[in-house]
Motif scaffolding. Structure first.
Motif, PDB file in Angstrom:
ATOM      1  N   ALA C  19       0.836  -1.203   0.000  1.00  0.00           N
ATOM      2  CA  ALA C  19       0.000   0.000   0.000  1.00  0.00           C
ATOM      3  C   ALA C  19       0.871   1.253   0.000  1.00  0.00           C
ATOM      4  N   ARG C  22       2.125   1.891  -3.420  1.00  0.00           N
ATOM      5  CA  ARG C  22       1.105   2.530  -4.244  1.00  0.00           C
ATOM      6  C   ARG C  22       0.953   3.999  -3.849  1.00  0.00           C
ATOM      7  N   GLY C  23       1.045   4.256  -2.562  1.00  0.00           N
ATOM      8  CA  GLY C  23       0.930   5.632  -2.106  1.00  0.00           C
ATOM      9  C   GLY C  23       2.063   6.503  -2.611  1.00  0.00           C
ATOM     10  N   ILE C  29      -3.522  11.412  -7.643  1.00  0.00           N
ATOM     11  CA  ILE C  29      -3.608  11.637  -6.207  1.00  0.00           C
ATOM     12  C   ILE C  29      -4.606  10.702  -5.560  1.00  0.00           C
ATOM     13  N   PHE C  30      -5.574  10.219  -6.357  1.00  0.00           N
ATOM     14  CA  PHE C  30      -6.576   9.331  -5.761  1.00  0.00           C
ATOM     15  C   PHE C  30      -5.979   7.993  -5.394  1.00  0.00           C
ATOM     16  N   ASP C  31      -4.937   7.581  -6.142  1.00  0.00           N
ATOM     17  CA  ASP C  31      -4.245   6.364  -5.750  1.00  0.00           C
ATOM     18  C   ASP C  31      -3.657   6.525  -4.362  1.00  0.00           C
ATOM     19  N   ARG C  32      -3.209   7.734  -4.079  1.00  0.00           N
ATOM     20  CA  ARG C  32      -2.624   7.958  -2.748  1.00  0.00           C
ATOM     21  C   ARG C  32      -3.698   7.907  -1.675  1.00  0.00           C
ATOM     22  N   VAL C  33      -4.861   8.503  -1.985  1.00  0.00           N
ATOM     23  CA  VAL C  33      -5.956   8.448  -1.008  1.00  0.00           C
ATOM     24  C   VAL C  33      -6.371   7.003  -0.777  1.00  0.00           C
ATOM     25  N   LEU C  34      -6.437   6.258  -1.889  1.00  0.00           N
ATOM     26  CA  LEU C  34      -6.768   4.834  -1.790  1.00  0.00           C
ATOM     27  C   LEU C  34      -5.767   4.115  -0.898  1.00  0.00           C
ATOM     28  N   ALA C  35      -4.480   4.444  -1.084  1.00  0.00           N
ATOM     29  CA  ALA C  35      -3.442   3.815  -0.266  1.00  0.00           C
ATOM     30  C   ALA C  35      -3.647   4.136   1.206  1.00  0.00           C
ATOM     31  N   VAL C  36      -3.991   5.402   1.506  1.00  0.00           N
ATOM     32  CA  VAL C  36      -4.211   5.783   2.907  1.00  0.00           C
ATOM     33  C   VAL C  36      -5.363   4.986   3.495  1.00  0.00           C
ATOM     34  N   ASN C  37      -6.447   4.907   2.719  1.00  0.00           N
ATOM     35  CA  ASN C  37      -7.640   4.231   3.209  1.00  0.00           C
ATOM     36  C   ASN C  37      -7.367   2.755   3.468  1.00  0.00           C
ATOM     37  N   MET C  38      -6.679   2.131   2.505  1.00  0.00           N
ATOM     38  CA  MET C  38      -6.352   0.718   2.629  1.00  0.00           C
ATOM     39  C   MET C  38      -5.399   0.502   3.794  1.00  0.00           C
ATOM     40  N   PHE C  39      -4.459   1.419   3.925  1.00  0.00           N
ATOM     41  CA  PHE C  39      -3.500   1.310   5.024  1.00  0.00           C
ATOM     42  C   PHE C  39      -4.238   1.371   6.358  1.00  0.00           C
TER      43      PHE C  39
END
Lengths: 330, 158, 98, 119
Positions: C19, C22-23, C29-39
């Protein structure tokens, strides 16, 4: 052994994420990465046996910090346009200082060494005397609220002062001077009401978050928790409501006068416990005199001052959030 | 009986760990944003459910399985909601889902999002800087888009 | 049972590393938000498993706090992007007026 | 193995210096605030690393806990309050940044200084 394996993973990730935060020019990315940073930090705190701290970092880092940073970004700028000049002096300074600190750490006791100096001084006394003098299971709460009550009082007043500072800086809102219609502006920037799923789920979870906050507040003597975490949790619930339903409704739910009164009332409660114990013949913040039995007095004192801390922290977080959310762009 | 519970919960935990790992792998390797989100949100609920059920069996008759059930319930509610909000935010700012065209070659959506042309954008520099911090794999041929991050991990872990 | 918890923890940690990759990699930038959420979700699981591993399952409160709080950030992100156009227009107006 | 036991301190030093570099080299105010909060986090990490005792657990004394080695509660108390204070001071700094943006139209330090010089 286990701790070292987990720490190795987590700390290496921490450094990589920190470097990425430093390098990125997009401030939104930096904020998102600092969200990851604080999550890693909280997991690491938990691995290092600091459950209370991990809970605090969890609530603050995940619930409040990101929201505040995004609110500030919305009011300022999204990109870091620092010129890449003059980076040599800071680089040399910081790497030299870092080298000195790393050199100094070779003298430090290794992680978890039971004979380290920190574990010899007052900590064994706290661990030994807490069941006898205060009789709450959570030693962290006992030290926070009773043994080091002065310290916590100071921290509460620092938070209080920071809140006053934010109110002084962002409190007065002048009318907007550009020509975008107020209603249109509000609709786009204020709420998520036309998103059905976030609205339903968000509003459904608000009571649970507040309930969990109250649980953390009053269960803080027995498990991880206490006034600081509970205040932040309750504030996170209010922030969630304000995000979903809009700042206007959020301010109807918790009016600004109420949150600022809460801030003052919490600090007042804390101080008045100290004054009460002075009036009843003890010293400032010496709870033993509050009841007939010293241990009961301690319980009572801890309960009341934790409530004060919770009120102040919740009030401060809500006030700060409202101050940012009410500030339109201009 | 105890052994049976242990074996069952071990199976649940290990399969949960596997699912979680597959989700992470999908997030790293999938070609564009929406497929990555698919991988993440599916395993967020599936893998998490397996792991939490596995732990529940170990809890015994105490408050612990109840707490785990609460965690599961809240994850089950919040994780899809977060996915919805995220997908919505991405769509709002103009990230297009990728579709393979007839020749089966290109993934147009894997280009980093560009601001919509008709917007009266104030900041010209923004466009250029959109994906500046880490060089995206978009410049590479579209065949193996996730190649570059993979290499990067290998380097960082060594 | 211990080693199974341990293996699960390691798997979750490796997923966290993925994750983070990916971040860092983006590209959007949404990939980064996704990474935060998944993390965040992985942190919930990590804390839950580790509290069993160390034999203190009463610390599940932390995981509960995460599960409740973690998605607030994503709502803030949605609001941020929803208001972006209006903010940009306001900024353009400001620049023009100067 | 001995070096691994010091890994937390190395990471502390590196994070501290990343935060410091961010403060010194970046002229963007928000970025500086993020650097400052990283600096803070590094200090938190140092303190929490100190509380760990081998084979210990979190200092919550309960009936069912077999091993009675507990982590040091004191650094935890200090950092617990420091985290809340940290977010409040960060919010204050962000408020200052917002006001600077309103007054100058930018949050880059060099541009602000330029504007000040012109006046």
């Amino acid at each position: 052994m286990m701790t070292i394996v987990f720490s190795l993973f987590l700390l290496t990730m921490l450094v990589i994420v920190a470097v990425a935060i430093l390098r990125t020019e997009n401030l939104f990315t930096a904020v998102m990465l600092s969200g990851i940073f604080s999550l890693i930090m909280a997991a690491n705190f938990f691995v290092l046996d600091a459950a209370d701290v991990a809970l605090t970092e969890a609530v603050i880092g995940a619930g409040i910090s990101t929201v505040l940073f995004l609110g500030a970004l919305a009011l300022t700028a999204e990109y870091d346009r620092s010129p890449p000049v003059g980076t040599w002096v800071p680089l040399l300074t910081s790497s030299a200082l870092g080298g000195v600190i790393i050199f100094a750490t070779f003298q430090a006791p290794r992680l978890g060494d039971p004979s380290a100096i920190v574990h010899q001084h007052v900590a064994p006394w706290y661990l030994e005397k807490t069941p006898e003098l205060i009789d709450v299971p959570n030693v962290v709460t006992a030290v926070l609220a009773s043994f080091r009550g002065y310290d916590t009082l100071g921290e509460v007043f620092v938070v209080f002062t920071a809140c006053i500072g934010v109110m002084a800086l962002l409190g007065r809102v002048r009318p907007r001077r550009d020509s975008i219609k107020e209603g249109e502006f509000k609709k786009a920037t204020d709420n998520l009401r036309h998103h059905l799923i976030p609205r339903v789920v968000g509003k459904m979870l608000v009571p649970f978050i507040v309930l969990f906050g109250l649980y953390v507040q009053f269960h803080g003597d027995f498990g991880p928790g206490g006034g600081f975490q509970a205040g932040a949790l309750v504030a996170a619930g209010v922030i969630l409501y304000s995000l979903v339903e809009g700042g206007v409704r959020g301010r109807e739910l918790v009016p600004e006068w109420f949150s600022s009164v809460l801030v003052a009332l919490g600090a007042f409660t804390y101080t008045s416990v100290g004054v009460a114990s002075m009036l009843m013949g003890g010293r400032f913040l010496d709870y033993s005199v509050l009841a007939h039995d010293p241990v009961h007095g301690q319980h009572l004192g801890i309960l009341v001052i934790e409530a004060g801390v919770g009120m102040t922290v919740a009030g401060v977080m809500i006030t700060i959030f409202h101050a940012f959310s009410r500030r339109g762009i201009r | 009986m105890h052994l049976l519970l242990d074996i069952l919960s071990a199976m649940l935990l290990l399969s949960g760990a596997f699912f979680v790992f597959v989700g992470g792998f999908g997030v790293m390797r999938m070609p564009e944003f929406y497929t990555r989100m698919h991988a993440a949100s599916l395993t967020d609920t599936g893998g998490a459910a397996l792991i939490l059920f596995g732990l529940m069996l170990q809890g015994g008759f105490t408050l612990i399985p109840l707490k785990l059930a609460a965690i599961f319930l809240f994850l089950f509610l919040t994780s899809p909601t977060a996915s919805y909000a995220l997908a919505n935010a991405a769509l709002l700012s103009g990230v297009k889902p990728a579709c393979r065209n007839e020749t089966g070659k290109a993934f147009p959506g894997e280009q980093p999002a560009k601001p919509k042309p008709k917007r009266k954008s104030a900041s010209k520099a923004v466009k250029a800087r959109k994906s500046a911090p880490v060089k995206p794999p978009a410049g590479k041929p579209a065949k193996r888009p996730a190649k570059k991050p993979t290499k990067k991990t290998a380097r960082k872990k060594s | 049972m211990e080693w199974i918890y341990f293996v699960t923890c390691i798997a979750i940690l490796i997923t966290m590393v993925l994750a983070v990759v990916r971040g860092l990699a983006g590209p959007t930038i949404f990939d980064r938000v996704l990474a935060v959420n998944m993390f965040g979700t992985k942190t919930v699981l990590f804390i839950a498993v580790i509290s069993f591993l160390t034999g203190r399952p009463d610390f599940l409160d932390l995981a509960l706090a995460y599960a409740l709080i973690n998605f607030i950030g994503v709502f803030a992100v949605l609001l941020f992007f929803q208001s972006r156009e209006v903010r940009r227009a306001a900024e353009a107006e400001r620049e023009a007026g100067k | 193995m001995a070096v691994l036991g010091l890994y937390n301190y190395f990471v502390f030093a590196v994070l501290l210096m990343i935060g410091l570099y961010c403060l010194l080299a970046r002229t963007n105010i928000i970025k500086s605030i993020i650097g400052l909060s990283m600096f803070q986090s590094a200090v938190f990490l140092l303190y929490i690393s100190m509380d760990k005792v081998d084979g210990g657990t979190a200092p919550i004394i309960q009936e069912g806990v077999e091993n009675q080695i507990f982590a040091n509660p004191l650094p935890q108390v200090l950092i617990l309050t420091a985290i809340v204070v940290g977010i409040s001071t960060t919010a204050l700094a962000l408020a200052v940044a917002v006001r600077i943006r309103e007054a100058y139209g930018t949050i880059e330090e060099d541009k602000i200084q330029e504007m000040d010089r012109k006046q």
